[in-house]
Motif scaffolding. Structure first.
Motif: not given
Length: 465
Positions: A357-358, A437, A434
């Motif tokens: 994720g980020r 992350d 989400r």
């Protein structure tokens, strides 16, 4: 605390007894919060503009306090009267530690990492003998004597961090509780607004090694030139730790796993051993080396040190506390406090945890930077961008230069937004996060932890403060 008669207490603090039995003995703890007073204890009443401890003196005695250490008479209450309750508490602490010849006092200071390293050292010394070390910081003129007064005849190690807001502060704390082992971690720009320069910060931090006796030990970070140079400021023996080639206790072959947990080979004059930390962040290598250097000097065998390092955990809250939510979002709660140095450490830890994720950084204002304030915030923003943080949430107008620093990095592919407050940050995160992350929450003590607490709600772990 060791048992003392009220006559001995009065003598130690240069006070006088009023309506008190000189032979009465203090056998319990010394408290400045009347709610914590237990039978046999001593209550310290501090005057204040909004809350005056003397108003709670009678209640403290009813709860079992032998007497009240205060600055004004309270009718019907046994008192030890002094001119300055805080200074008196320091003198009492000094009396107690001077009467504990079997006690080894370990003091540490630095611009960042003090509390975590204090906790790591205490987790090792407790394997060698009874240890007193407070959770959290407790590193000022009040917390220092309060912690020392918890030591008793059975205590073998007293582990204390020493904070400073100016030159002479560490020296005063060393007068209250003289160290036998002094650990200096680093010199950075934390509180530079109060000190004026990094050189002045180094001057203040070095007071810790100047306070050592000739048969004491200075444990210095070989990777920090300003700390390494403190060897000339002490008459005690010096042991260096770090990754530098000249360090006595050294880490080589450092690697990080997928959760940002370091492994390395611990190298000492006695040999080497593999170490695998359970703590997140590359900076924990340095913190753990400081702890290893202390434990080794206290007689812990190398093999035992290596195993113990792998079993270290977090003690004080909101310091690189990594948890995973039920929705697959990982959170780094480092919201206790912040300065440019600790921000850099936390951002690198965030980058090290990057997965599918980020990476998201929620960053707040850094206090006490003085004329370095704007530049310090801009530096943090630039680093966030250079590390490739995907989403930067800057909380509060005073922290706006963080965003300026990030957006000035021309090839940064991430996004930044300036938010009004913590509630706005929480709202954004709830709408955007989400699975996969990783979120870092960090800032000085301006309710930044409210964001971390809101993110923690999904874990069912509860909220700490």
């Amino acid at each position: 605390m060791i048992p003392l008669t009220l006559a001995e207490v009065a003598s130690a603090v240069d006070g006088r007894l009023l309506a008190a039995d000189p032979a009465a003995r203090v056998t319990g703890s010394v408290e400045f919060d009347s709610r914590k007073v237990a039978p046999g204890g001593l209550f310290v009443a501090f005057p204040g503009e909004k809350v005056d401890g003397h108003d709670y003196a009678a209640g403290a005695v009813s709860a079992g306090a032998v007497a009240v250490l205060g600055t004004r008479e309270v009718p019907g209450v046994p008192m030890v009267l002094v001119d300055d309750a805080l200074a008196a508490m320091g003198r009492l602490a000094r009396t107690v530690v001077d009467r504990l010849p079997g006690l080894t006092v370990i003091g540490l200071t630095g611009s960042s990492g003090k509390t975590t390293t204090k906790d790591l050292i205490a987790q090792l010394t407790v394997r060698l003998g009874p240890t007193v070390a407070p959770p959290g910081s407790f590193n000022n003129e009040l917390g220092h004597p309060y912690t020392a007064l918890q030591a008793g005849p059975e205590t073998r190690y007293l582990v204390m961090e020493k904070g400073a807001r100016g030159v002479g502060h560490v020296r005063y704390l060393c007068d209250v509780v003289p160290p036998r082992i002094s650990v200096v971690l680093n010199v950075g720009v934390a509180h530079i607004g109060e000190f004026g320069s990094v050189e002045t910060i180094a001057l203040a931090k070095g007071e810790l090694v100047e306070a050592l006796p000739a048969d004491g030990l200075a444990v210095l970070n070989a990777d920090d030139p300003l700390v390494d140079a403190m060897t000339t400021r002490t008459r005690a023996r010096v042991v260096r730790y770090g990754e530098a080639a000249h360090a006595d206790v050294r880490a080589v072959e450092v690697t990080l796993d997928g959760r940002g947990r370091p492994s390395y080979t611990l190298v000492t004059p006695e040999g080497s051993a593999p170490v695998r930390l359970g703590l997140t962040g590359r900076h924990q290598v340095s913190n753990s080396l400081a702890a290893a250097a202390v434990a080794r000097e206290l007689g812990m065998p190398l093999a035992e040190v290596a195993v113990a390092l792998g079993e270290l955990g977090l003690v004080s809250t909101r310091r690189m506390d990594v948890f995973e939510r039920s929705d697959g979002v990982t959170v780094i709660d480092d919201s206790y406090n912040a300065n440019p140095g600790s921000m850099a450490v936390a951002l690198r830890a965030l980058a090290g945890l990057r997965g599918q994720g980020r990476t998201v950084a929620v960053l707040g204002y850094m206090a006490e930077l003085g004329t370095f304030e704007r530049e310090g915030h801009q530096q943090v923003g630039r680093l966030a961008a250079e590390l490739g943080v995907d989403r930067l949430l800057v909380v509060g107008e005073p922290a706006a230069p963080i965003q300026e620093g990030a957006t000035a990095v021309s090839d940064w592919g991430g996004e930044s937004v300036l938010l009004t407050d913590q509630a706005a940050a929480v709202e954004v995160l709830r709408g955007e996060l989400r699975p996969g992350d990783v979120v870092l929450v960090k800032g000085s003590r301006y309710r930044t932890w409210e964001v971390a607490d809101a993110l923690r709600e999904a874990t069912g772990e509860g909220v700490t403060s």
